[in-house]
Scaffold this active site. Structure first.
Site, PDB file in Angstrom:
ATOM      1  CD1 TRP A  63       0.749  -0.633   2.938  1.00 57.92           C
ATOM      2  CD2 TRP A  63      -1.223   0.046   3.749  1.00 57.92           C
ATOM      3  NE1 TRP A  63       0.823  -0.693   4.310  1.00 57.92           N
ATOM      4  CE2 TRP A  63      -0.370  -0.284   4.834  1.00 57.92           C
ATOM      5  CE3 TRP A  63      -2.500   0.489   4.024  1.00 57.92           C
ATOM      6  CZ2 TRP A  63      -0.766  -0.164   6.172  1.00 57.92           C
ATOM      7  CZ3 TRP A  63      -2.889   0.605   5.344  1.00 57.92           C
ATOM      8  CH2 TRP A  63      -2.027   0.278   6.401  1.00 57.92           C
ATOM      9  CG  ASN A  64       1.688   2.959  -2.783  1.00 57.15           C
ATOM     10  OD1 ASN A  64       2.882   2.679  -2.670  1.00 57.15           O
ATOM     11  ND2 ASN A  64       0.890   2.324  -3.631  1.00 57.15           N
ATOM     12  CG  HIS A  71      -8.078  22.316  -8.324  1.00 56.78           C
ATOM     13  ND1 HIS A  71      -9.221  22.653  -9.005  1.00 56.78           N
ATOM     14  CD2 HIS A  71      -8.363  22.525  -7.012  1.00 56.78           C
ATOM     15  CE1 HIS A  71     -10.146  23.074  -8.148  1.00 56.78           C
ATOM     16  NE2 HIS A  71      -9.645  23.009  -6.935  1.00 56.78           N
ATOM     17  CG  HIS A  75      -8.900  18.591 -11.164  1.00 52.90           C
ATOM     18  ND1 HIS A  75      -7.911  18.781 -12.092  1.00 52.90           N
ATOM     19  CD2 HIS A  75      -9.392  19.818 -10.895  1.00 52.90           C
ATOM     20  CE1 HIS A  75      -7.815  20.069 -12.370  1.00 52.90           C
ATOM     21  NE2 HIS A  75      -8.707  20.730 -11.660  1.00 52.90           N
ATOM     22  CG  ASP A  77     -12.274  23.092 -11.260  1.00 49.50           C
ATOM     23  OD1 ASP A  77     -11.445  22.288 -10.820  1.00 49.50           O
ATOM     24  OD2 ASP A  77     -11.985  24.006 -12.065  1.00 49.50           O
ATOM     25  CG  HIS A  81     -11.546  26.207  -7.804  1.00 51.47           C
ATOM     26  ND1 HIS A  81     -10.358  26.332  -7.119  1.00 51.47           N
ATOM     27  CD2 HIS A  81     -11.209  26.208  -9.130  1.00 51.47           C
ATOM     28  CE1 HIS A  81      -9.356  26.409  -7.986  1.00 51.47           C
ATOM     29  NE2 HIS A  81      -9.840  26.352  -9.200  1.00 51.47           N
ATOM     30  CG  HIS A 209     -11.992  28.664 -13.221  1.00 51.45           C
ATOM     31  ND1 HIS A 209     -11.320  28.428 -14.385  1.00 51.45           N
ATOM     32  CD2 HIS A 209     -11.623  27.665 -12.371  1.00 51.45           C
ATOM     33  CE1 HIS A 209     -10.566  27.343 -14.253  1.00 51.45           C
ATOM     34  NE2 HIS A 209     -10.734  26.862 -13.040  1.00 51.45           N
TER      35      HIS A 209
HETATM   36 MN    MN Z   1      -9.394  22.880 -11.261  1.00 49.82          MN
END
Ligand code: MN
Ligand code: MN
Lengths: 260, 260
Positions: A63-64, A71, A75, A77, A81, A209
């Protein structure tokens, strides 16, 4: 929809009658991230730290741990944001109603234009001509801009010049129109952000955005395999991590496509 | 399934004719994580670092970086997580076929038993009695163990005693039987892991991990809202992050429930 219909849906997925296309880029340290001017805070690249790998640190398990930005990579938004969405209700990834995570998608193919001009901008005129061919964009749909940007090597993907990134995106008026005239759920791209590389120079700056998040709409970016989607008719599953008051998150984005 | 059927499905989600129930715990620094004996490597808790919040670090935007373990919070276990699954094909979160991320679920309510006995174990006998009432568990289904553990405060949730955690889970023979006799997709729980708190003492140790991952099946844990699911008929969407060779990942888990 009835319970038998819902189970038919699941059966269609497992039989392949509905095809599931993965629109997600692999999270790895090499994948490009957005680079802001140095006076601003920066998004973290993906970094993995191995905890154990069937060894003295954990004999039966691998495992990690990892560090990542909200972002980074493919991904989502959320409205919080952006300053334009900061006071909206249910504006963070943990408070958005979960039914918003499943929605139809319209895919506008501007791959040839983007290849010809890395600063290509999607306009209202262009969307209207798409609608003439494929029908009206229905309220509550995602709109994805196909540019084939995901097929580029990392250098050409970021496409950084002396004056910043040169990558395609939407014109300011087009985003405003998609929200106000078509009531879309959000806007998705193959590039590093939902906005064009030069969108800091637009009016308003970063219009995807500003307008999307200002009206409680969402963004998806770093998408891939958009060339496998029909212009209309696919359904997208895009459910971000439930980060407390998160502004976004890496996520798995799936598209469902009917076989006939 | 036809294209109109698929769009009807999306419409049913947005209209509420299909209800979407969020089975995900909120990712926050406080949420309990698994604690191994100190000689082993440890899973990282969720840690958020603010990059900017509409301030000099980023005037128009708010965002965060974060550190997390692949097995922190509500998360998915891939076969590569366990030594028994280490050489299987498509055993990591980035290589599992994406159609596996949508599947029906059977929910076995053992909440009263688990309240009475925190070391309650799900047995084959108990599953068979569930099947008498609800019908056979179909191949390719998730099986979720409802314990109402998600309703506990964090201390009672971890339920650590001098000899380790005391939390319910499956008996070794029950996991083996679910894989071999019912060909399930995976096993999900409300507790910190898919195995019982005392499963290090079982034969084999951690049987849910050993048998499920050894046969290429998956795990889900730290689930919540299982009390909102029917015993049969819901469909689960559980798509992990596409971490390169990842052993698992935090994710958003959604259940779809038909209204009639
Ligand atoms: Mn973004
Ligand atoms: Mn795990």
């Amino acid at each position: 929809m009835s319970a038998p219909d819902l189970l038919s849906f699941a059966k269609a997925v497992s039989s392949g009658a509905i095809r599931v296309v993965d629109l997600t880029q692999t999270l790895s340290p090499e994948f490009p991230i957005i680079a802001l001017p140095p006076e601003f805070g920066q998004c973290a690249p993906f970094r993995l730290e191995e905890i154990s790998r069937y060894d003295e640190r954990g004999p039966a398990w691998y495992w990690n741990n990892f560090t990542v930005g909200e972002h980074t990579g493919t991904h989502f938004d959320a409205p919080i944001h952006w300053v334009s969405g900061k006071d909206l209700p249910n504006n963070a990834v943990d408070t958005i109603a979960p039914e918003k995570f499943i929605a139809p998608v319209c895919v506008i193919d501007c791959s040839a234009d983007s290849t010809a001009d890395p600063d290509f901008l999607l306009t209202v005129e262009r969307i209207e001509s798409w609608e003439k061919q494929h029908g009206r964009i229905e309220a509550g749909s995602w709109v994805f801009l196909r540019t084939d940007w995901s097929k580029r090597d990392y250098k050409a993907y970021a496409n950084l010049k002396e004056d910043g990134a040169h990558t395609p995106g939407p014109a300011a008026e087009a985003v405003k129109w998609l929200v106000e005239e078509r009531d879309v759920l959000g806007f998705g791209t193959e590039t590093i952000g939902t906005d064009a590389g030069q969108a800091h120079l637009f009016n308003p700056p970063f219009p995807a955005h500003f307008f999307m998040h200002g009206k409680g709409r969402y963004g998806l970016q770093c998408l891939t395999n958009l060339d496998q989607l029909p212009a209309k008719g696919a359904v997208v599953v895009a459910a971000p991590l439930k980060i407390k008051q998160g502004s976004g998150s890496p996520l798995r984005v799936l598209a469902l496509i009917a076989s006939k």
